[in-house]
Design a protein around this motif. Structure first.
Motif, PDB file in Angstrom:
ATOM      1  N   ILE A 166       0.919  -1.276  -0.032  1.00 15.72           N
ATOM      2  CA  ILE A 166      -0.132  -0.095  -0.076  1.00 15.72           C
ATOM      3  C   ILE A 166       0.901   1.177  -0.025  1.00 15.72           C
ATOM      4  O   ILE A 166       1.851   1.474   0.834  1.00 15.72           O
ATOM      5  CB  ILE A 166      -1.031   0.144   1.227  1.00 15.72           C
ATOM      6  CG1 ILE A 166      -1.753  -1.276   1.437  1.00 15.72           C
ATOM      7  CG2 ILE A 166      -1.793   1.389   1.216  1.00 15.72           C
ATOM      8  CD1 ILE A 166      -2.770  -1.480   0.270  1.00 15.72           C
ATOM      9  N   ARG A 167       0.424   2.257  -0.762  1.00 20.00           N
ATOM     10  CA  ARG A 167       1.262   3.435  -0.953  1.00 20.00           C
ATOM     11  C   ARG A 167      -0.070   4.435  -0.828  1.00 20.00           C
ATOM     12  O   ARG A 167      -0.493   4.719  -1.980  1.00 20.00           O
ATOM     13  CB  ARG A 167       2.205   3.453  -2.066  1.00 20.00           C
ATOM     14  CG  ARG A 167       2.875   5.076  -2.013  1.00 20.00           C
ATOM     15  CD  ARG A 167       3.794   4.940  -3.301  1.00 20.00           C
ATOM     16  NE  ARG A 167       2.869   5.478  -4.390  1.00 20.00           N
ATOM     17  CZ  ARG A 167       3.262   5.652  -5.356  1.00 20.00           C
ATOM     18  NH1 ARG A 167       4.792   5.786  -5.847  1.00 20.00           N
ATOM     19  NH2 ARG A 167       2.578   5.932  -6.593  1.00 20.00           N
ATOM     20  N   TRP A 178       4.985   0.737   1.383  1.00 21.84           N
ATOM     21  CA  TRP A 178       6.180   1.025   0.295  1.00 21.84           C
ATOM     22  C   TRP A 178       6.938   1.910   1.243  1.00 21.84           C
ATOM     23  O   TRP A 178       6.567   2.805   1.919  1.00 21.84           O
ATOM     24  CB  TRP A 178       5.474   1.905  -0.698  1.00 21.84           C
ATOM     25  CG  TRP A 178       6.391   2.566  -1.627  1.00 21.84           C
ATOM     26  CD1 TRP A 178       7.069   1.998  -2.964  1.00 21.84           C
ATOM     27  CD2 TRP A 178       6.697   3.819  -1.608  1.00 21.84           C
ATOM     28  NE1 TRP A 178       7.909   2.930  -3.370  1.00 21.84           N
ATOM     29  CE2 TRP A 178       7.860   4.050  -2.732  1.00 21.84           C
ATOM     30  CE3 TRP A 178       6.623   5.032  -0.786  1.00 21.84           C
ATOM     31  CZ2 TRP A 178       8.337   5.548  -2.770  1.00 21.84           C
ATOM     32  CZ3 TRP A 178       7.072   6.299  -1.062  1.00 21.84           C
ATOM     33  CH2 TRP A 178       8.225   6.397  -2.055  1.00 21.84           C
ATOM     34  N   VAL A 179       8.218   1.657   0.856  1.00 21.89           N
ATOM     35  CA  VAL A 179       9.425   2.603   1.569  1.00 21.89           C
ATOM     36  C   VAL A 179      10.008   3.160   0.563  1.00 21.89           C
ATOM     37  O   VAL A 179      10.404   4.456   0.449  1.00 21.89           O
ATOM     38  CB  VAL A 179      10.226   1.629   2.185  1.00 21.89           C
ATOM     39  CG1 VAL A 179      11.609   2.153   2.962  1.00 21.89           C
ATOM     40  CG2 VAL A 179       9.459   0.982   3.639  1.00 21.89           C
ATOM     41  N   SER A 180      10.535   2.671  -0.613  1.00 22.19           N
ATOM     42  CA  SER A 180      11.199   3.363  -1.662  1.00 22.19           C
ATOM     43  C   SER A 180      11.163   2.545  -2.754  1.00 22.19           C
ATOM     44  O   SER A 180      10.784   1.205  -2.856  1.00 22.19           O
ATOM     45  CB  SER A 180      12.750   3.563  -1.245  1.00 22.19           C
ATOM     46  OG  SER A 180      13.270   2.550  -1.058  1.00 22.19           O
ATOM     47  N   GLY A 181      11.490   3.185  -4.077  1.00 24.52           N
ATOM     48  CA  GLY A 181      11.790   2.559  -5.250  1.00 24.52           C
ATOM     49  C   GLY A 181      10.328   2.838  -6.224  1.00 24.52           C
ATOM     50  O   GLY A 181       9.268   3.168  -5.784  1.00 24.52           O
ATOM     51  N   GLU A 220      10.658  -9.120  -7.641  1.00 22.35           N
ATOM     52  CA  GLU A 220       9.485  -8.783  -8.371  1.00 22.35           C
ATOM     53  C   GLU A 220       9.408  -7.603  -9.020  1.00 22.35           C
ATOM     54  O   GLU A 220       8.992  -7.407 -10.156  1.00 22.35           O
ATOM     55  CB  GLU A 220       8.214  -9.504  -8.140  1.00 22.35           C
ATOM     56  CG  GLU A 220       8.406 -11.000  -8.077  1.00 22.35           C
ATOM     57  CD  GLU A 220       6.917 -11.879  -7.651  1.00 22.35           C
ATOM     58  OE1 GLU A 220       5.861 -11.185  -7.490  1.00 22.35           O
ATOM     59  OE2 GLU A 220       7.034 -13.007  -7.175  1.00 22.35           O
ATOM     60  N   ALA A 221       9.387  -6.638  -8.020  1.00 20.80           N
ATOM     61  CA  ALA A 221       8.925  -5.099  -8.548  1.00 20.80           C
ATOM     62  C   ALA A 221      10.050  -3.986  -8.117  1.00 20.80           C
ATOM     63  O   ALA A 221       9.561  -2.927  -8.522  1.00 20.80           O
ATOM     64  CB  ALA A 221       7.692  -4.976  -7.838  1.00 20.80           C
ATOM     65  N   GLY A 222      11.123  -4.737  -7.825  1.00 19.90           N
ATOM     66  CA  GLY A 222      12.069  -3.402  -7.289  1.00 19.90           C
ATOM     67  C   GLY A 222      11.830  -2.486  -6.273  1.00 19.90           C
ATOM     68  O   GLY A 222      12.318  -1.299  -6.282  1.00 19.90           O
ATOM     69  N   LEU A 223      10.919  -2.994  -5.328  1.00 19.08           N
ATOM     70  CA  LEU A 223      10.444  -2.080  -4.346  1.00 19.08           C
ATOM     71  C   LEU A 223      11.096  -2.395  -2.997  1.00 19.08           C
ATOM     72  O   LEU A 223      11.118  -3.701  -2.711  1.00 19.08           O
ATOM     73  CB  LEU A 223       9.061  -1.825  -4.158  1.00 19.08           C
ATOM     74  CG  LEU A 223       8.136  -1.442  -5.494  1.00 19.08           C
ATOM     75  CD1 LEU A 223       6.654  -1.341  -4.919  1.00 19.08           C
ATOM     76  CD2 LEU A 223       8.611   0.027  -5.373  1.00 19.08           C
TER      77      LEU A 223
END
Length: 159
Positions: A29-30, A107-110, A69-72
């Protein structure tokens, strides 16, 4: 991503018989958005999913899968649902019984992009559009469990 080595090794011993595995779903979640990706194997739009490696903490597996999978970079905030997925039989005859652990993640970054071959596209979707985005009932239920503000993990019980 190819089948993990530990599963290939187990398959040498058990053949195609049902293999019990632990899977994770990372509902990321973002703000008012959720991360979804289009699976390369069946085209379904889903949150990030994956298999827990031997000895790995499930919350760590959810975070690892988001990166792979998503670079996050994400933080697993809480476990939201524990449920058994109906038996999966693959085209080669292999059978698997997945115990899914669904996590609400922040979400933290990316910026999302398909890192490996498991997803053909990834991106942020407004939570209000999930019903019309083509997400199947099972995945919508996983997302709903992560959005439940009670903070309790759900589990199934059969009579």
């Amino acid at each position: 991503m190819p089948t993990p080595d530990f599963i290939l090794e187990l398959r040498e011993l058990v053949g195609t018989r049902p293999l019990p595995l632990v899977g994770v779903t990372a509902v990321i979640i973002r703000g008012d958005d959720v991360l979804l990706g289009r699976r390369s194997d069946n085209g379904a739009l889903t949150p990030v999913t994956g298999i827990v490696d031997p000895g790995e903490e499930p919350a760590d597996a959810a975070c690892r899968e988001a990166l792979e999978e998503a670079g996050l970079v994400v933080r697993a905030d809480r476990l939201t649902w524990v449920h058994q997925i109906p038996r999966v039989t693959y085209d080669n005859g292999d059978q698997s019984d997945y115990l899914d652990l669904t996590f609400r993640c922040s979400w933290v970054s990316g910026d999302p992009f398909p890192v490996d071959a498991e997803m053909t596209e990834v991106g942020w979707y407004p939570l209000s559009d999930i019903g019309s985005a083509g997400v199947d009932d099972d995945m919508r239920a996983r997302i709903a469990s992560a959005l439940d503000e009670r903070g309790e993990a759900r589990f199934e019980q059969r009579d």
